[in-house]
Write a protein that holds these residues in place. Structure first.
Motif, PDB file in Angstrom:
ATOM      1  N   PHE A 161       0.876  -1.148   0.004  1.00 48.57           N
ATOM      2  CA  PHE A 161       0.092   0.034  -0.156  1.00 48.57           C
ATOM      3  C   PHE A 161       0.822   1.166   0.175  1.00 48.57           C
ATOM      4  CE2 PHE A 161      -2.604   3.442   1.802  1.00 48.57           C
ATOM      5  CZ  PHE A 161      -3.955   3.055   1.401  1.00 48.57           C
ATOM      6  N   ASN A 179       2.399   1.978  -3.534  1.00 52.74           N
ATOM      7  CA  ASN A 179       1.541   2.035  -4.732  1.00 52.74           C
ATOM      8  C   ASN A 179       0.377   2.816  -4.423  1.00 52.74           C
ATOM      9  OD1 ASN A 179       2.523  -0.234  -6.523  1.00 52.74           O
ATOM     10  ND2 ASN A 179       2.292  -1.311  -4.571  1.00 52.74           N
ATOM     11  N   CYS A 180      -0.094   3.088  -3.192  1.00 50.57           N
ATOM     12  CA  CYS A 180      -1.500   3.677  -3.072  1.00 50.57           C
ATOM     13  C   CYS A 180      -1.629   4.805  -2.273  1.00 50.57           C
ATOM     14  CB  CYS A 180      -2.352   2.503  -2.353  1.00 50.57           C
ATOM     15  SG  CYS A 180      -2.554   0.944  -3.044  1.00 50.57           S
ATOM     16  N   CYS A 203      -2.359   8.465  -3.725  1.00 51.16           N
ATOM     17  CA  CYS A 203      -3.749   9.111  -3.939  1.00 51.16           C
ATOM     18  C   CYS A 203      -4.837   8.907  -2.762  1.00 51.16           C
ATOM     19  CB  CYS A 203      -4.434   8.116  -5.284  1.00 51.16           C
ATOM     20  SG  CYS A 203      -3.606   8.420  -6.831  1.00 51.16           S
ATOM     21  N   HIS A 204      -4.657   7.608  -2.161  1.00 50.76           N
ATOM     22  CA  HIS A 204      -5.604   7.486  -1.090  1.00 50.76           C
ATOM     23  C   HIS A 204      -5.160   7.941   0.526  1.00 50.76           C
ATOM     24  CE1 HIS A 204      -8.326   4.720  -3.127  1.00 50.76           C
ATOM     25  NE2 HIS A 204      -7.318   4.328  -3.736  1.00 50.76           N
ATOM     26  N   ALA A 236      -5.419   6.230   4.267  1.00 53.72           N
ATOM     27  CA  ALA A 236      -6.090   5.551   3.294  1.00 53.72           C
ATOM     28  C   ALA A 236      -7.475   5.966   3.282  1.00 53.72           C
ATOM     29  CB  ALA A 236      -6.250   3.984   3.643  1.00 53.72           C
ATOM     30  N   LEU A 255      -8.909  -4.813  -6.995  1.00 52.74           N
ATOM     31  CA  LEU A 255      -7.626  -5.057  -6.837  1.00 52.74           C
ATOM     32  C   LEU A 255      -6.930  -5.576  -8.010  1.00 52.74           C
ATOM     33  CD1 LEU A 255      -6.888  -5.509  -3.101  1.00 52.74           C
ATOM     34  CD2 LEU A 255      -6.436  -3.499  -4.339  1.00 52.74           C
ATOM     35  N   TYR A 281      -7.462  -3.478 -11.168  1.00 52.71           N
ATOM     36  CA  TYR A 281      -6.568  -2.498 -11.259  1.00 52.71           C
ATOM     37  C   TYR A 281      -5.229  -2.850 -11.710  1.00 52.71           C
ATOM     38  CZ  TYR A 281      -9.886   0.153  -8.227  1.00 52.71           C
ATOM     39  OH  TYR A 281     -10.792   0.958  -8.069  1.00 52.71           O
ATOM     40  N   MET A 292      -7.139   4.800 -12.581  1.00 52.60           N
ATOM     41  CA  MET A 292      -6.202   3.879 -11.666  1.00 52.60           C
ATOM     42  C   MET A 292      -4.793   3.637 -12.481  1.00 52.60           C
ATOM     43  SD  MET A 292      -7.241   3.329  -8.663  1.00 52.60           S
ATOM     44  CE  MET A 292      -6.330   1.830  -8.060  1.00 52.60           C
TER      45      MET A 292
END
Length: 128
Positions: A29, A32-33, A36-37, A41, A70, A73, A85
């Motif tokens: 996470f 990669n995430c 944006c998140h 989160a 997931l 994506y 995404m």
């Protein structure tokens, strides 16, 4: 009875694996995430809050939906209109693991996808 035992065994095996643990998912996470998140989160204006997935699904963590998204994506499929995404194709690489599903069936997925799912499940807020 045998089917229930088999599902419980699969859950125990996947839950104990260091490659599919919430800790492994947290690392993925972060890589990669979070851009944006966010680190917590909770998302933003056009990005979903990932800590409220269970709340938005009536109080039960929507594992099938999360795994589908997931996996999609990773394969470059956008899930929300107007939200691009990034492709996470490398999440599809490496060992596969079998994941028991709520319908009593199981599905084979890359361990990295399962780890992200495990981490997201660990972040869910309660309705209190």
């Amino acid at each position: 009875m045998i089917r229930i035992f088999a599902i419980a065994s699969l859950l125990a095996i996947s839950a104990c694996s260091p490659t599919t643990s919430p800790q492994a998912g947290r690392s993925l996470f972060a890589q990669n995430c979070v851009q944006c998140h966010g680190a917590n989160a909770t998302g933003g204006d056009t990005v979903p809050d990932l800590t409220g997935l269970a709340l938005r699904a009536g109080g039960t963590y929507p594992q099938t939906m999360v795994l589908d998204k997931l996996d999609g994506y990773a394969r470059g499929q956008a899930a929300y209109a107007g939200v691009a995404m990034p492709q996470f194709g490398y999440l599809l690489t490496g060992p596969l693991t079998r994941v028991p599903m709520s319908d009593g069936m199981s599905r084979q997925l890359p361990e990295k996808i399962v780890a992200l799912d495990s981490y997201l499940r660990s972040l869910q807020r309660s309705g209190n």
